[in-house]
Design an enzyme around this catalytic site. Structure first.
Site, PDB file in Angstrom:
ATOM      1  N   GLY B  53      28.940  32.801  60.533  1.00 23.85           N
ATOM      2  CA  GLY B  53      29.434  33.028  59.186  1.00 23.85           C
ATOM      3  C   GLY B  53      30.675  33.905  59.227  1.00 23.85           C
ATOM      4  N   GLY B  55      33.196  36.922  57.441  1.00 20.97           N
ATOM      5  CA  GLY B  55      32.884  38.196  56.795  1.00 20.97           C
ATOM      6  C   GLY B  55      32.530  39.303  57.763  1.00 20.97           C
ATOM      7  N   HIS B  56      32.544  38.996  59.062  1.00 21.41           N
ATOM      8  CA  HIS B  56      32.240  40.000  60.088  1.00 21.41           C
ATOM      9  C   HIS B  56      33.467  40.321  60.930  1.00 21.41           C
ATOM     10  CE1 HIS B  56      28.023  39.341  59.210  1.00 21.41           C
ATOM     11  NE2 HIS B  56      28.154  38.057  59.460  1.00 21.41           N
ATOM     12  N   ASP B 109      22.523  29.558  61.699  1.00 18.05           N
ATOM     13  CA  ASP B 109      23.436  29.178  62.769  1.00 18.05           C
ATOM     14  C   ASP B 109      22.784  28.179  63.715  1.00 18.05           C
ATOM     15  OD1 ASP B 109      25.940  31.065  62.537  1.00 18.05           O
ATOM     16  OD2 ASP B 109      24.183  32.260  62.052  1.00 18.05           O
ATOM     17  N   HIS B 218      23.742  41.250  57.409  1.00 18.83           N
ATOM     18  CA  HIS B 218      23.887  40.577  56.116  1.00 18.83           C
ATOM     19  C   HIS B 218      22.993  41.243  55.100  1.00 18.83           C
ATOM     20  CE1 HIS B 218      24.130  37.893  59.581  1.00 18.83           C
ATOM     21  NE2 HIS B 218      25.231  37.448  59.011  1.00 18.83           N
TER      22      HIS B 218
END
Ligand SMILES: Nc1ncnc2c1ncn2[C@@H]1O[C@H](COP(=O)(O)OP(=O)(O)O)[C@@H](O)[C@H]1O
Ligand SMILES: Nc1ncnc2c1ncn2[C@@H]1O[C@H](COP(=O)(O)OP(=O)(O)O)[C@@H](O)[C@H]1O
Ligand SMILES: [Mg+2]
Ligand SMILES: [Mg+2]
Ligand SMILES: [Mg+2]
Ligand SMILES: [Mg+2]
Lengths: 216, 332, 332, 216
Positions: B53, B55-56, B109, B218
């Protein structure tokens, strides 16, 4: 009454607008124990699925379900992308070779959708996932059909059972996905995916029976 | 919300746009959600695909380059990428020597990458997966295969990338990468929550002056909340748990890593690092290298994680190779 | 407060402890508040001393190394270092070729550095000062010498360090560094305040959903508050002001830099960078290099700044040299 | 009455504990328009100055003032380090060669302290700095002395004028240091440095006249 490819295109439109309307609500549910993106994820998926339908020539019920599935799969990601993609792909494969679905075939489609979800996701009933609204919904549908109920009634029973399933997820401890880490802290919140699944089933029922209330 | 964004739907793609523009000399855009180092696929080299994902950042997006991965593939913020994007990434990394999928062990994932792996195999590409699962809090050692991947990522990727760069065979690259994972342990603590940019919703709540150990990247629930500890006490708690888990022993040689989750100052990280050095010295554990920075973030979450990786001569050799990626550079 | 610290009085020293432990192969501790690259002073090379208040890490602490400064000297959080520490830093950088003091133009810094410069001159060391003053919001161009130094710092330091490394004379290093400063312009916007770790007091208040242009690195008041703009709108406002100020013109070649102030995600920075590229392309301004990261922070302040530096062939040559410091690496 | 080296050591102790007690208050004042560290900075400086005195052998008034100044200079940093360091250094140089200070010499010391502050910091009265409590304090002292007041009375007038000066800084717009950027937004808050200066002068007065109330 039977469920045609045209009906599914109407269902897909209804699902997409219902999910858009409930997007923030679904995010809030996911945010209680997960990462808060289920609403935006499923919104993206249904929009992409619908666009895929709208930009492809008229096709069979099975082909349309399959297009919708591919639209979801290639846009959602996350845990719910493959899960929902599998659901619609399972429905598509059960519908293969049929112009439209009668009540027994629609049951077979739902069952095949559930089977695909479980094949890929390995979750059981009680794990606090969308299976906990889908599975009781299918059971209620099947019981109604066995009692001789008509298609519309089967669909109504299905929808009611799906929402009862959502309610039941409040009492469950998650065993799948990000919410599993919350353990007992997740008790009290319904599962986000179970909720989106109930919205979908409700839209199926409403479009199949000609009720437009879902397409708000 | 306090974030500078445009339309929420466009976040993931626009952030990759910006990344490629910033690093146009060294990376290229392969597809909307897929970036590669300019030279990929590299003849004679095992391909390494990373992703997850968004955002990291810098994870995973920015860890492509020499001595790192070949291709990175991303989903939306905190959502795994889709199978078709992952398939494109595999194709972009494939030079006929095999492609390793290297990513963090999260349900979403695994579902998407596994689908893509199937599709790629159907196309005749040799693909194998190595999951990163360094985070110790969520499951006991007996259930290590259920653990999540977190802040060991960039050093595992570096060792994998350096091994691949050295010309090692597919089997060797897989073996070395698995060894790097097996010897890595991480644990973190959160001091401030973050918000999802699409919705402005917080991922969790945490009162000022409180901290939570084992909080996920998250906002997944952690294992223990308590009043804010000092930097030294925090280091003590994190290290005690990590050291017992492998376990690390006197005589071991390690990489000692402090990761900031987003809003953490480097000041705080340096304080925790300071204590970690004293701790490891006392235990007789030698530090081969120290790393400190934001490698794996959870938006603007506050807090730090500690990662230790135990090295043998082989891991050390690859770790010591140069790395040149936008998100991680190591000059030997 | 949400920070991992030990005793507030020890912050500055402990953070330097952690820095030196993290980078023990490349830097050394010269005094409590003074660090140097291991080889300093370097025979035949002009010395470069940088410094200021702590709390802006990686600035200045971590910008020592090859192609960067020789010595960094720090005060407490947001407080300029003391004259005796600066004198020690000058001595540690002095190889008899002259020592340049390169720091940000704040009253407190100038007072302390000037005292130290006097003391060093009394000891026979050749010392000159170059002040960095890239921030445009606080004073009009006619009063540029009153402007503050902000996020052009690390590229100015890099050019100065590379020039010194090339063997340039003291006069040349001063000239080139001054040219780098004269061609740099920055402006930032804050989206979230930060707290001082010693006291837990906020440096300013800013409501959620508001932003302030020109806010200083220590919470000094800015020039305009408004509702949060989009990333694109923010880039537009920052760039319009910066471009008009030098002014930058079609045909110019620049370094385009986005700095995050602390709690800002790289996602946001990439969005602003994306827009900046479109903007500069439209104006006919060529981007020689893009940089994005946290180079100069204000604790966990939210927001970004944009810096442009106009290059000529000479500045480009030194900018393109390698840099190897803990806080900034550039591989050519 | 005269002001001796021993008196200054008592003043330094009183100043240090007063500043410690007011540390957060001074930070809050600085935080309104500056960076919020004046309290911790001046606390660090006075502690270091006092330690320097306590670890050095008995010395003259001038030497002690000079040690205190060096302790501040080498520990404070910031804008106020050189400013306060200069203040005490100025006082020291005016006291040079005297065993103790009588009322006129103490005035000369204050004036020399102010001169050093202005030499290094270039600020004028009205710039909203510590000069705006120090300068009226000196004027009040001088006026009292001219009117024939005794040392104690001069010191009382000094203190009162310093606090009136602090009050007056509320109406000023800063022209120096970090607070200058606040412009008109700084109106209403007193200057942090003017406040710490008033505390110092008050402690001088109290210890000189034997009042221990400041050494709380
Ligand atoms: N293995 C699984 N089987 C069935 N449904 C699952 C499974 N894992 C997760 N889900 C469903 O997916 C939902 C979460 O979806 P979403 O938030 O979009 O993905 P993510 O967890 O990656 O953020 C959960 O609420 C749950 O109903
Ligand atoms: N040029 C100057 N002359 C006199 N006093 C000054 C000057 N500049 C600043 N000051 C004083 O210093 C105080 C701020 O001190 P401090 O907060 O310790 O330093 P900094 O501004 O570096 O954070 C101000 O309140 C003001 O009274
Ligand atoms: Mg989710
Ligand atoms: Mg997600
Ligand atoms: Mg300060
Ligand atoms: Mg201050």
């Amino acid at each position: 009454m039977s469920y045609t490819g045209t009906d599914f295109r109407r269902s897909a439109a209804a699902i997409t607008s219902k999910i858009s309307a409930e997007c923030m609500h679904l995010c809030e549910l996911d945010s209680a124990v997960g990462d808060g993106d289920h609403g935006t994820t499923i919104q993206r998926g249904t929009k992409a699925g619908l666009e895929k339908l709208q930009t492809s020539p008229p096709a069979s019920l099975s082909e349309d379900l399959s297009s919708f599935s591919m639209g979801m799969l290639s846009s959602m990601g996350g845990a719910s992308g493959p899960i929902y993609g599998s659901f619609f792909m399972g429905m598509a494969s059960a519908a293969k070779g049929h112009e439209s679905a009668d009540a027994p075939l629609f049951l077979a489609m739902l069952k095949q959708g559930l089977a695909q979800i479980q094949k890929i996701g390995k979750a059981e009933a009680g794990d606090k996932t969308l299976i906990d609204s889908l599975s009781p919904a299918i059971q209620a549908y099947e019981a109604a059909l066995a009692e001789g109920a008509d298609f519309a009634t089967c669909l109504q029973k299905m929808t009611a059972a799906a929402w009862a399933g959502v309610e039941h997820t409040k009492s469950l401890i998650s065993k799948r996905g990000r919410s599993r880490y919350a353990g007992e802290r997740g008790i009290g919140s319904p599962d986000a995916g179970a909720t989106s699944m109930a919205f979908m089933l409700e839209c199926f029922a409403n479009t199949a029976t000609g009720d437009k209330s879902c397409a708000s | 919300m306090r974030k500078l964004i445009n339309h929420p739907d466009d976040l993931a793609v626009e952030l990759i746009d910006g990344f490629v523009l910033t690093n146009s000399k060294k990376v290229k855009r392969v597809a909307r959600h897929v970036c590669a180092r300019s030279e990929a696929p590299i003849a004679g080299k095992v391909g390494v695909v990373i992703g997850g994902g968004a955002g990291h950042e810098p994870l995973f997006l920015e860890f492509i380059g020499r001595g790192m991965a070949d291709v990175s593939v991303h989903g939306q913020i905190f959502a795994a990428p889709t199978p078709d994007a992952i398939l494109t990434a595999i194709q972009a990394a494939d030079a006929g020597q095999g492609v390793m999928l290297l990513y963090n062990n999260y349900a979403g994932d695994v579902l998407n990458f596994d689908m893509a792996q199937e599709l790629a195999r159907m196309q005749g590409i040799e693909v194998e997966t190595v999951l990163i699962n360094d985070e110790i809090s969520a499951f006991p050692p007996e259930r290590a295969e259920e653990r999540r991947g977190t802040t060991a990522d960039h050093i595992v990727i570096h060792i994998a990338g350096a091994a691949a760069e050295s010309g090692a065979s597919f089997a060797e690259v897989l073996r070395i990468t698995r060894k790097a994972v097996l010897n890595s342990r991480s644990l973190g603590v959160s001091t401030a929550p973050c918000t999802l940019p699409e919705t402005g919703l917080g991922t969790f709540t945490l009162a000022d002056g409180r901290m939570e150990f084992g909080m996920g990247l998250h906002g997944e629930a952690g294992i223990r909340q308590c009043d804010l500890l000092t930097a030294d006490q925090t280091a003590d708690e994190l290290l005690a748990a990590i050291i017992a888990d492998l376990p690390f022993r006197a005589g071991d040689e390690v990489i000692a890593l402090i990761n900031g989750y987003g809003a953490t100052t480097r000041m705080e990280m340096f304080l925790v690092m300071r204590r970690m050095h004293a701790w490891l010295a006392e235990k007789g554990i030698a530090i081969h290298a120290s790393e400190l920075g934001e490698f794996c973030t959870a938006q603007e979450m506050g807090g730090v994680s500690v990662t230790l990786m135990r090295l043998d001569e082989e891991l050390k050799k690859f770790y010591d190779c140069a790395a040149d990626s936008p998100g991680y550079k190591s000059i030997s």
